[in-house]
Write a protein that holds these residues in place. Structure first.
Motif, PDB file in Angstrom:
ATOM      1  N   VAL A  79       0.870  -1.180   0.000  1.00 33.43           N
ATOM      2  CA  VAL A  79       0.000   0.000   0.000  1.00 33.43           C
ATOM      3  C   VAL A  79       0.905   1.228   0.000  1.00 33.43           C
ATOM      4  N   GLY A  80       0.748   2.116  -0.978  1.00 33.50           N
ATOM      5  CA  GLY A  80       1.553   3.326  -1.004  1.00 33.50           C
ATOM      6  C   GLY A  80       2.961   3.088  -1.515  1.00 33.50           C
ATOM      7  N   GLU A  81       3.843   4.006  -1.181  1.00 36.54           N
ATOM      8  CA  GLU A  81       5.217   3.999  -1.669  1.00 36.54           C
ATOM      9  C   GLU A  81       6.205   3.712  -0.544  1.00 36.54           C
ATOM     10  N   PRO A  82       7.397   3.199  -0.883  1.00 34.63           N
ATOM     11  CA  PRO A  82       8.415   2.965   0.150  1.00 34.63           C
ATOM     12  C   PRO A  82       8.879   4.265   0.791  1.00 34.63           C
ATOM     13  N   GLU A  83       9.278   4.158   2.058  1.00 36.59           N
ATOM     14  CA  GLU A  83       9.798   5.294   2.813  1.00 36.59           C
ATOM     15  C   GLU A  83      11.244   5.012   3.221  1.00 36.59           C
ATOM     16  N   TRP A  84      12.056   6.040   3.191  1.00 33.35           N
ATOM     17  CA  TRP A  84      13.482   5.952   3.488  1.00 33.35           C
ATOM     18  C   TRP A  84      13.687   5.899   5.004  1.00 33.35           C
ATOM     19  N   MET A  85      14.549   4.974   5.461  1.00 33.09           N
ATOM     20  CA  MET A  85      14.914   4.894   6.874  1.00 33.09           C
ATOM     21  C   MET A  85      16.326   5.453   7.097  1.00 33.09           C
ATOM     22  N   PHE A  86      17.330   4.827   6.474  1.00 31.60           N
ATOM     23  CA  PHE A  86      18.701   5.334   6.536  1.00 31.60           C
ATOM     24  C   PHE A  86      19.504   4.701   5.418  1.00 31.60           C
ATOM     25  N   GLN A  87      20.703   5.223   5.186  1.00 29.15           N
ATOM     26  CA  GLN A  87      21.595   4.643   4.201  1.00 29.15           C
ATOM     27  C   GLN A  87      22.839   4.097   4.892  1.00 29.15           C
ATOM     28  N   ALA A  88      23.527   3.186   4.208  1.00 27.62           N
ATOM     29  CA  ALA A  88      24.629   2.468   4.838  1.00 27.62           C
ATOM     30  C   ALA A  88      25.730   3.401   5.321  1.00 27.62           C
ATOM     31  N   SER A  89      25.996   4.451   4.572  1.00 20.58           N
ATOM     32  CA  SER A  89      27.089   5.350   4.933  1.00 20.58           C
ATOM     33  C   SER A  89      26.806   6.130   6.208  1.00 20.58           C
ATOM     34  N   ASP A  90      25.570   6.082   6.720  1.00 26.40           N
ATOM     35  CA  ASP A  90      25.273   6.739   7.994  1.00 26.40           C
ATOM     36  C   ASP A  90      25.988   6.070   9.160  1.00 26.40           C
ATOM     37  N   ALA A  91      26.343   4.794   9.011  1.00 28.83           N
ATOM     38  CA  ALA A  91      26.987   4.047  10.096  1.00 28.83           C
ATOM     39  C   ALA A  91      28.492   4.316  10.090  1.00 28.83           C
ATOM     40  N   LYS A 151       9.537   4.556  16.160  1.00 30.23           N
ATOM     41  CA  LYS A 151       8.736   4.184  14.997  1.00 30.23           C
ATOM     42  C   LYS A 151       9.644   3.893  13.811  1.00 30.23           C
ATOM     43  N   LEU A 152       9.070   3.222  12.808  1.00 32.90           N
ATOM     44  CA  LEU A 152       9.831   2.937  11.596  1.00 32.90           C
ATOM     45  C   LEU A 152      10.336   4.213  10.928  1.00 32.90           C
ATOM     46  N   ALA A 153       9.562   5.287  11.037  1.00 30.55           N
ATOM     47  CA  ALA A 153       9.926   6.537  10.389  1.00 30.55           C
ATOM     48  C   ALA A 153      11.177   7.180  10.970  1.00 30.55           C
ATOM     49  N   GLY A 154      11.616   6.722  12.147  1.00 30.77           N
ATOM     50  CA  GLY A 154      12.831   7.251  12.732  1.00 30.77           C
ATOM     51  C   GLY A 154      12.675   8.638  13.309  1.00 30.77           C
ATOM     52  N   PRO A 155      13.738   9.443  13.328  1.00 26.74           N
ATOM     53  CA  PRO A 155      15.038   9.231  12.687  1.00 26.74           C
ATOM     54  C   PRO A 155      15.842   8.123  13.369  1.00 26.74           C
ATOM     55  N   TRP A 156      16.730   7.496  12.565  1.00 26.63           N
ATOM     56  CA  TRP A 156      17.521   6.374  13.024  1.00 26.63           C
ATOM     57  C   TRP A 156      18.941   6.825  13.340  1.00 26.63           C
ATOM     58  N   VAL A 157      19.441   6.367  14.484  1.00 26.52           N
ATOM     59  CA  VAL A 157      20.793   6.680  14.933  1.00 26.52           C
ATOM     60  C   VAL A 157      21.607   5.393  14.929  1.00 26.52           C
ATOM     61  N   GLN A 158      22.809   5.470  14.364  1.00 29.89           N
ATOM     62  CA  GLN A 158      23.660   4.285  14.254  1.00 29.89           C
ATOM     63  C   GLN A 158      24.611   4.180  15.439  1.00 29.89           C
ATOM     64  N   GLN A 159      24.689   2.980  16.016  1.00 26.33           N
ATOM     65  CA  GLN A 159      25.701   2.741  17.040  1.00 26.33           C
ATOM     66  C   GLN A 159      27.076   2.814  16.381  1.00 26.33           C
ATOM     67  N   ALA A 160      28.024   3.470  17.049  1.00 22.01           N
ATOM     68  CA  ALA A 160      29.315   3.757  16.418  1.00 22.01           C
ATOM     69  C   ALA A 160      30.115   2.506  16.111  1.00 22.01           C
ATOM     70  N   GLU A 161      30.041   1.512  16.994  1.00 21.51           N
ATOM     71  CA  GLU A 161      30.816   0.283  16.821  1.00 21.51           C
ATOM     72  C   GLU A 161      29.891  -0.871  16.450  1.00 21.51           C
ATOM     73  N   PRO A 162      30.353  -1.802  15.618  1.00 21.48           N
ATOM     74  CA  PRO A 162      29.511  -2.944  15.252  1.00 21.48           C
ATOM     75  C   PRO A 162      29.291  -3.884  16.431  1.00 21.48           C
ATOM     76  N   LEU A 163      28.173  -4.615  16.375  1.00 15.83           N
ATOM     77  CA  LEU A 163      27.917  -5.660  17.365  1.00 15.83           C
ATOM     78  C   LEU A 163      28.822  -6.866  17.135  1.00 15.83           C
ATOM     79  N   TYR A 164      29.087  -7.155  15.876  1.00 15.04           N
ATOM     80  CA  TYR A 164      29.905  -8.327  15.514  1.00 15.04           C
ATOM     81  C   TYR A 164      30.801  -7.916  14.360  1.00 15.04           C
ATOM     82  N   ASP A 165      32.109  -8.151  14.483  1.00 17.31           N
ATOM     83  CA  ASP A 165      33.062  -7.675  13.482  1.00 17.31           C
ATOM     84  C   ASP A 165      34.046  -8.740  13.045  1.00 17.31           C
ATOM     85  N   LYS A 166      33.618 -10.007  13.059  1.00 13.36           N
ATOM     86  CA  LYS A 166      34.521 -11.111  12.736  1.00 13.36           C
ATOM     87  C   LYS A 166      34.092 -11.824  11.455  1.00 13.36           C
ATOM     88  N   ASP A 167      33.835 -11.042  10.411  1.00 10.79           N
ATOM     89  CA  ASP A 167      33.469 -11.559   9.097  1.00 10.79           C
ATOM     90  C   ASP A 167      32.239 -12.460   9.166  1.00 10.79           C
TER      91      ASP A 167
END
Length: 335
Positions: free
Chosen positions: A211-223, A273-289
């Protein structure tokens, strides 16, 4: 999806991760069901659904598997203890004359209003009208929802096309209900837009369409932890999965590429909510490939995460982690 080529281990070829998804070696169609350990089975982009009624865990994947007719398929394993798994059982095989011809990625199993739904990503070699010189082929690739009466299937299509808009390259669709309204959250493919995005779209009440159009949450480069390819400058978004913390915060675990290869990050919606705005945690939860995570609760209430690691075929294995819900963030315990 979740959600990409995996034949490379360096950031300079990071943006070619889709090809290995489509080119993974198929398992024999006649593979017998038996008891296995996760460490002994090649699995990537897998999802666990925990059925509290039967006290059974259902794990779905599609890693190179074929059905009885030799076409791409989704397989399922079941377990009572998360240690020993029975399977694989084919619960969906691509039918003849299907719109997609290059395989299945990132299956998820969800229960909703008495029905069971498979969220799948299908890949093709059908070119979109707009192509870029010296760039990956921009093809029809999209997430689609199937419905069934049982977690074992059979699962049927609502229509012979992707659920998401066909002019978008999408993958790794997941499910979320907000204020009683169903939504699909998905990755908008970097191949089409260079900097991969997370987006969401409302679904019909029976999940048969949008129903309707997609909405933007965030882009990868935000992290801060996500790194772009030195070769093409792309950023990848993969495998979104949503979770409400014990303090009510809306969180998303998702994957991209960082200093440790394939990684898992955490994003938090400031509005809840899904609409955010979304904030990225600075460090990854898992970083071992490893990455393409999803969350579920063990029957004793313990929050769990499953992901695959390492990220290069054919060595991918599903790994389970206990997760601490700290209210404002998540923290992984040892696997």
């Amino acid at each position: 999806m979740n959600s990409l080529l995996h034949f490379c281990l360096t950031l300079t070829v990071l943006c070619f991760t889709q090809v290995s998804r489509a080119q993974t070696q198929a398992a024999p169609a006649s593979e017998p069901a038996h008891s296995v350990k996760l460490a002994d089975v090649r699995l990537r982009d897998c999802c666990v659904w925990a059925d509290t009624n039967s006290q059974t865990y259902y794990l779905v994947s599609s890693t190179g598997h074929r059905g009885p007719h030799g076409r791409p398929a989704v397989i399922e394993y079941t377990s009572k203890d998360l240690e020993t798994w029975n399977g694989p059982e084919v619960i969906f095989e691509v039918p003849p004359d299907f719109w997609a011809n290059r395989g299945i990625w990132a299956p998820e199993l969800h229960a909703y209003k008495g029905k069971f739904y498979l969220f799948l990503t299908f890949n093709t070699d059908h070119l979109l009208p707009e192509q870029w010189r010296n760039w990956e082929p921009r093809v029809q690739r999209g997430s689609q929802i199937l419905v069934g009466d049982s977690p074992h299937g059979p699962f049927k299509m609502f229509a012979n096309h992707a659920t998401l808009p066909s002019d978008m390259m999408t993958l790794d669709g997941t499910f979320w209900v907000e204020d009683g309204v169903p939504y699909m959250v998905f990755s908008h493919e970097w191949v089409q837009i260079t900097d991969g995005r997370m987006e969401y779209i409302r679904l019909k009440d029976d999940l048969s369409g949008t129903v309707g159009e997609p909405e933007w949450m965030f882009q990868a480069s935000d992290a801060p932890w996500s790194q772009k390819s030195a070769q093409t400058g792309c950023h990848v978004t993969d495998g979104p999965y949503l979770y409400r913390s014990k303090t009510g915060k809306l969180m998303m675990v998702w994957s991209s590429f960082g200093a440790g290869g394939y990684e898992v990050g955490l994003a938090i919606s400031k509005s809840g909510k899904l609409a955010g705005p979304w904030v990225q945690q600075a460090e990854p939860l898992y970083d071992k490939d490893g990455g393409h995570p999803m969350l579920f609760h063990r029957f004793d209430g313990q929050l769990m995460m499953i992901l695959h690691s390492p990220n290069h075929p054919p060595m991918e294995r599903a790994k389970l982690f206990a997760v601490e819900d700290l209210g404002d963030t998540l923290r992984l315990k040892q696997p």
